[in-house]
Structure formats: C-alpha cells, structure tokens
Write an enzyme that holds these catalytic residues in place. Structure first.
Site, PDB file in Angstrom:
ATOM      1  N   LYS A 262       0.848  -1.202   0.000  1.00 41.86           N
ATOM      2  CA  LYS A 262       0.000   0.000   0.000  1.00 41.86           C
ATOM      3  C   LYS A 262       0.883   1.252   0.000  1.00 41.86           C
ATOM      4  O   LYS A 262       1.928   1.255   0.638  1.00 41.86           O
ATOM      5  CB  LYS A 262      -0.855   0.027   1.268  1.00 41.86           C
ATOM      6  CG  LYS A 262      -2.038  -0.915   1.271  1.00 41.86           C
ATOM      7  CD  LYS A 262      -2.866  -0.699   2.526  1.00 41.86           C
ATOM      8  CE  LYS A 262      -3.979  -1.732   2.633  1.00 41.86           C
ATOM      9  NZ  LYS A 262      -4.987  -1.617   1.575  1.00 41.86           N
ATOM     10  N   ARG A 336     -10.278 -11.492   2.371  1.00 37.20           N
ATOM     11  CA  ARG A 336     -11.145 -12.561   1.842  1.00 37.20           C
ATOM     12  C   ARG A 336     -10.494 -13.933   1.983  1.00 37.20           C
ATOM     13  O   ARG A 336     -11.164 -14.944   2.076  1.00 37.20           O
ATOM     14  CB  ARG A 336     -11.526 -12.230   0.398  1.00 37.20           C
ATOM     15  CG  ARG A 336     -10.389 -12.213  -0.569  1.00 37.20           C
ATOM     16  CD  ARG A 336     -10.734 -11.483  -1.866  1.00 37.20           C
ATOM     17  NE  ARG A 336     -10.775 -10.028  -1.700  1.00 37.20           N
ATOM     18  CZ  ARG A 336     -11.077  -9.177  -2.672  1.00 37.20           C
ATOM     19  NH1 ARG A 336     -11.401  -9.622  -3.869  1.00 37.20           N
ATOM     20  NH2 ARG A 336     -11.098  -7.873  -2.446  1.00 37.20           N
TER      21      ARG A 336
HETATM   22  N1  BES Z   1      -8.123  -3.631   4.505  1.00 39.36           N
HETATM   23  C1  BES Z   1      -8.304  -3.276   3.142  1.00 39.36           C
HETATM   24  C2  BES Z   1      -9.619  -2.541   2.885  1.00 39.36           C
HETATM   25  C3  BES Z   1      -9.780  -1.202   3.540  1.00 39.36           C
HETATM   26  C4  BES Z   1      -9.467  -0.042   2.849  1.00 39.36           C
HETATM   27  C5  BES Z   1     -10.285  -1.093   4.816  1.00 39.36           C
HETATM   28  C6  BES Z   1      -9.643   1.196   3.444  1.00 39.36           C
HETATM   29  C7  BES Z   1     -10.449   0.141   5.399  1.00 39.36           C
HETATM   30  C8  BES Z   1     -10.132   1.281   4.714  1.00 39.36           C
HETATM   31  C9  BES Z   1      -8.267  -4.525   2.273  1.00 39.36           C
HETATM   32  O1  BES Z   1      -7.492  -5.558   2.747  1.00 39.36           O
HETATM   33  C10 BES Z   1      -7.746  -4.117   0.950  1.00 39.36           C
HETATM   34  O2  BES Z   1      -6.600  -3.790   0.883  1.00 39.36           O
HETATM   35  N2  BES Z   1      -8.569  -4.163  -0.076  1.00 39.36           N
HETATM   36  C11 BES Z   1      -8.181  -3.787  -1.392  1.00 39.36           C
HETATM   37  C12 BES Z   1      -8.699  -4.837  -2.354  1.00 39.36           C
HETATM   38  C13 BES Z   1      -8.111  -4.745  -3.725  1.00 39.36           C
HETATM   39  C14 BES Z   1      -6.641  -5.100  -3.703  1.00 39.36           C
HETATM   40  C15 BES Z   1      -8.861  -5.701  -4.627  1.00 39.36           C
HETATM   41  C16 BES Z   1      -8.803  -2.419  -1.682  1.00 39.36           C
HETATM   42  O3  BES Z   1      -9.919  -2.147  -1.224  1.00 39.36           O
HETATM   43  O4  BES Z   1      -8.140  -1.627  -2.333  1.00 39.36           O
HETATM   44 MN    MN Z   2      -5.465  -5.389   2.118  1.00 42.50          MN
END
Ligand code: BES
Ligand code: MN
Ligand code: ZN
Length: 485
Positions: A262, A336
């Site tokens: 990230k 997931r």
């Molecule tokens: N933990 C994140 C989702 C999230 C984002 C929670 C902002 C709270 C605030 C999750 O694990 C994630 O990184 N999701 C990705 C999925 C993508 C890679 C398909 C996302 O939402 O960008």
């Molecule tokens: Mn994530």
C-alpha cells in the site's frame, strides 16, 4: 476522565449545583415543581422568552450559583433519538471541570422505564475515550445522580445496557490498539481472557491450522514474525442444545498490503483492519455478560499482512480449507483469504443457523456508502431484512448490495479455481463478497457486512467521540435479541 452514575431513592436535589429536568419541546416549566423556588421558575421563564428553543438542552445559571439544565423531549421520540439526546447531554457535561449532576427522574415525560435507560446509555457510549498512551492523564471526574424511583430502568435493563456498553468498549479498545501492541500473538492471548466472562475459548495456532489445511489464512500471515491464529468463542446460553448463531470476523492486525504494498497514505490506517474480529469479540462478551438465552459462536482469523523474504508472492496458488484452490494475484486482497477459511470452518464445525461475517474488506465500499451504511451482501432475504431492521433501530445502518452469478466470471482464474481479485475492475465490494460466498458449501443462510467505512470515525458520530466506533456490536445484539431469543 471518569464518569459515575448513581441511583438514589431521595427525590430532592441538594447535593449538586447542577439540576437536570426533562421538559416538553416548548420547555414549559410547569412540571419542574418542588425542586425550584417560584422565584427561580419566574427567572427561568423570563430567560426562556429570548432563548433558542430549537436547541434540545438549555442551561440557566442562577444567582444562587446553581445551574438548572432543561432537556426537551417529544413523546414520539424513537429509541435512537433518546440515545442521541443522552450523547448531547454528555457534550454539556464534558465542557466543564469536575462536576456533579442531579437528574430528577420524576420529570421524565416519556413514561417508559427505558427512557432514562436509553438516555444514560447514549451518554455512556459517547463518553468513551482511548487515552492509554497519553502520559498526561486527564483527571476530571463526573458524577450523575439519578434521583427518585420513578421511570428508572429495571435491574434487568441496567444489566443489558451495561453488557452492550462493555462489549462496545471492548471492541473499541481492541481497534484502538496500535499494530506493535496488538499483533496476533497478543490478540490471541487477550481473547483467552474472555473465559472469565464465561465464554469457551479455543485457540488454533499455526501448527494446528496447517494440519487442518487452512492454507488461505496461513498464507496471509506467513510473512510475519508473529503467529497466525483462528480463535473460537463459544457461548452456550440455551441448554436445549439448539444450533448456534455464528459470527465470523476479519482480524488483520496490520495490513501493509504485502508485496502488493500500500502507499503510505493508505497504509497508516491499517491498524483498524481487525475491526470485524473486534466486533465479534465485543458481541460475544456482551452476550455472555447479559447471559443471553441462545447459543452463539464467534470465530476470528488473526494474522498480520507483512512483507518479508517469507511473505506470499503475487501469483502464488494456495489450497483453502474448503479444498478449492486460489490464485493470489494481489496480496492486498488478504481479508477474503482469511475469511474464506474461517467461514468454511465455521459452517462445517458448528452447522449454525446462520453465519454473519464482518470485515473491513474493501476501500470500494467507502466509495459506495461512505460512513453512513455498512454494505450488506447476503444469500438470504429473511436474514437480510432482520439485519436491515435491526440497523435502523439502533442506528447502525446497513444497505443491501447485490450478489449475482454473472460476477463469477470476474474471479475465475486460468490457473486455479478462482483468483483473489477482479482484474477487469469495477464492483470491488461485490466481487469480494462473491468470492466469500464460494466458501459457504452447504447453503447456510449467510450475510457479509463490509464495515470498512464504519469501524473508524475521524470526526466522531452521534454515539462516539471519534476513533474506533465498535460498529456492529449494537447492531448484532439487536438482531439476536429481536429475532432469536
Ligand atoms: N483492509 C483493506 C480494505 C480497507 C481499505 C479497509 C480502506 C479500510 C479502509 C483490504 O485488505 C484491501 O486492501 N482491499 C483492497 C482490495 C483490492 C486489492 C482488490 C482495496 O480495497 O483496495
Ligand atoms: Mn489489504
Ligand atoms: Zn485488509
């Protein structure tokens, strides 16, 4: 800051300088009665002529160094209105230094014993603070005396409110802890302390998880120096051995994204990526404290998504507990993977009446719904309606989003049974939910709550002052209480 609420049989206010009355929406003083002199009432009535009656709470400083606080309420107030009113009253208290308030219970207009209960419940929920790591502690203390025996909550209701407060605060505490403190090892240890509340706690460590074949969950945590865990919290309140209600939570103690790293701006919030699991733990604690007459189980997957020489790579293929294989195209779509194994395990081991899972699963749900509604995805209309109605009642709202088999093609993989992201793009929250649905193997009624926008509030909400919200504890408690007890 400490806040104490006392109940006292006496009806005359003489302890404190702050006396609180409930009045109607026009602020008529004809019922404030014996606690005030006619001169004082005359004085207040005079000030009321120029007061802003659109406000719900008005404070009058008397010449005798006494404050009279009038709180207006309407007969048709919903429960959430009453709780929000209590929270607003906390705002008044919080302005001051150490102080004591006498609430005249006789003055309550809405003659339901739950009015004061909900009022004080709202006040309590709003008063939560997490200041464990501030070296300068605030040492203000507030005392609220509820005077009189009329309109006060029954012992039983007092226990119920307290249970929800403790469950919510427990969830908020867990979510507020930083990643260096609440890593999976520490988290599992803390959950084992819930045995004191009467929960049966089982901890499956990495060795056991590998043996069981939970490779999707274990894979997410393999880059961390901490262990990965699945923890079950069982509450047996129904001696008739009825099927349990099951709650499953995502417990990613910190989500760096892994090799699909990230950017800094998106990573800094990721200490709250375990909020789904915290809600499950808080809910289970609440059910145990109030000795709910049902059987329920909470199942949480605890991992840390890190980068290291041993971390998962994009392109890795793992075999999940269900037997289905997953190609991991993006290591940041890790929630997931954790839930997949936790859900199949829960369905197989407990054969529950339903499964509700909670997870801070996608940023996309924040794009859809912001911080007003959690996304609800479900294979069952009845369960969906029950959750929706519970949400409206306690103002932890949900909005149903679609699942459809046509989305399946977006997560089918060339190399495995499925892939963990949708490469075409679009409908990110739905494809995540569609992915989870594949791990319900026996048609168990299931609902998935994507709480990414709800678990943490930068600016505070009606019943929280900012930070961890504990979203979902009150919602699911209401679901249980209303439909399953
Ligand atoms: N933990 C994140 C989702 C999230 C984002 C929670 C902002 C709270 C605030 C999750 O694990 C994630 O990184 N999701 C990705 C999925 C993508 C890679 C398909 C996302 O939402 O960008
Ligand atoms: Mn994530
Ligand atoms: Zn995550």
């Amino acid at each position: 800051m400490s806040l104490k609420i006392n109940y006292s049989k006496k009806t005359e206010a003489n302890v404190s300088k702050n006396i609180v009355f409930f009045v109607d929406e026009k602020f008529s003083t004809n019922r404030v009665g014996k606690n005030l002199s006619s001169k004082e009432i005359y004085f207040i009535n005079d000030l009321l002529k120029s007061a802003d009656l659109k406000k719900k709470i008005l404070t009058f400083g008397m010449s005798s160094n006494k404050n009279i606080i009038l709180i207006s309420s309407k007969k048709d107030y919903k429960i959430s209105d009453i709780e929000n009113l209590g929270a607003e009253f906390y705002g008044i208290i919080n302005h001051g230094k150490n102080s004591e308030y006498d609430i005249i219970s006789e003055s309550v207009l809405i003659k339901k014993e739950t009015f004061l209960g909900h009022f004080l419940h709202g006040l309590k929920l709003k008063s939560y603070q997490f200041n464990k790591y501030k070296s300068k502690k605030e040492n203000r203390s507030f005392i609220i005396n509820v005077l009189g025996t009329k309109n006060i909550p029954s012992k039983q209701n007092q226990i119920k409110f307290k249970a929800i407060e403790e469950g919510t605060f427990y969830a908020r505490d867990l979510v507020s802890e930083p990643g260096n403190v609440l890593h999976p090892d520490e988290y599992a240890k803390r959950l084992s302390l819930l045995r004191k509340d009467g929960l049966k706690v089982n901890i499956y460590d990495e060795k056991k998880l590998k043996k069981l074949g939970m490779n999707a969950l274990v894979g997410v945590g393999q880059g961390s120096v901490r262990g990965s865990y699945l923890v079950t919290l069982e509450w047996n309140g129904d001696k008739k051995k009825s099927k349990p209600l099951a709650f499953v939570g995502k417990g990613v103690c910190f989500d760096t994204g892994g090799y699909s790293l990230k950017p800094a701006k998106f990573m800094e919030d990721m200490t709250y990526d375990m909020a789904g699991s915290a809600t499950v733990a808080g809910l289970m604690k609440n059910l145990a404290i109030r000795k709910a007459k049902i059987n329920a189980v909470g199942v949480v997957g605890l991992v840390e998504n890190m980068v290291s020489g041993n971390a998962q790579r994009p392109g890795d293929i793992v075999k999940s507990y269900s037997g289905k294989t997953i190609e991991i195209l993006n290591t940041d779509a890790e929630g997931r993977l954790v839930l997949a194994d936790a859900i199949t395990f829960t369905e197989k081991k407990y054969k529950p009446k339903f499964i509700v899972d909670l997870a801070t699963l996608t940023g996309a749900i924040i794009v859809c719904l912001g911080s007003e509604y959690a996304g609800l995805f479900s294979n069952n209309d009845k369960l969906s309606k029950e959750i929706f109605d519970a949400g409206e009642k306690v103002e932890e709202k949900v909005w149903r989003m679609p699942l459809h088999k046509n989305y399946d093609k977006l997560i089918n993989s060339k190399n495995a049974d499925m892939q963990n992201i949708n490469y075409v793009g679009g409908a990110g929250s739905t494809t995540a939910a569609q992915f989870l649905q594949r791990f319900i193997l026996n048609k168990t009624p299931w609902a998935h709550l994507d709480i990414a926008g709800m678990a943490f509030s930068k600016y505070g909400g009606a019943l929280n002052s900012g930070g961890a919200t504990g979203y979902g504890v009150r919602l699911l408690n209401q679901l249980v209480e209303e439909n399953y007890e």
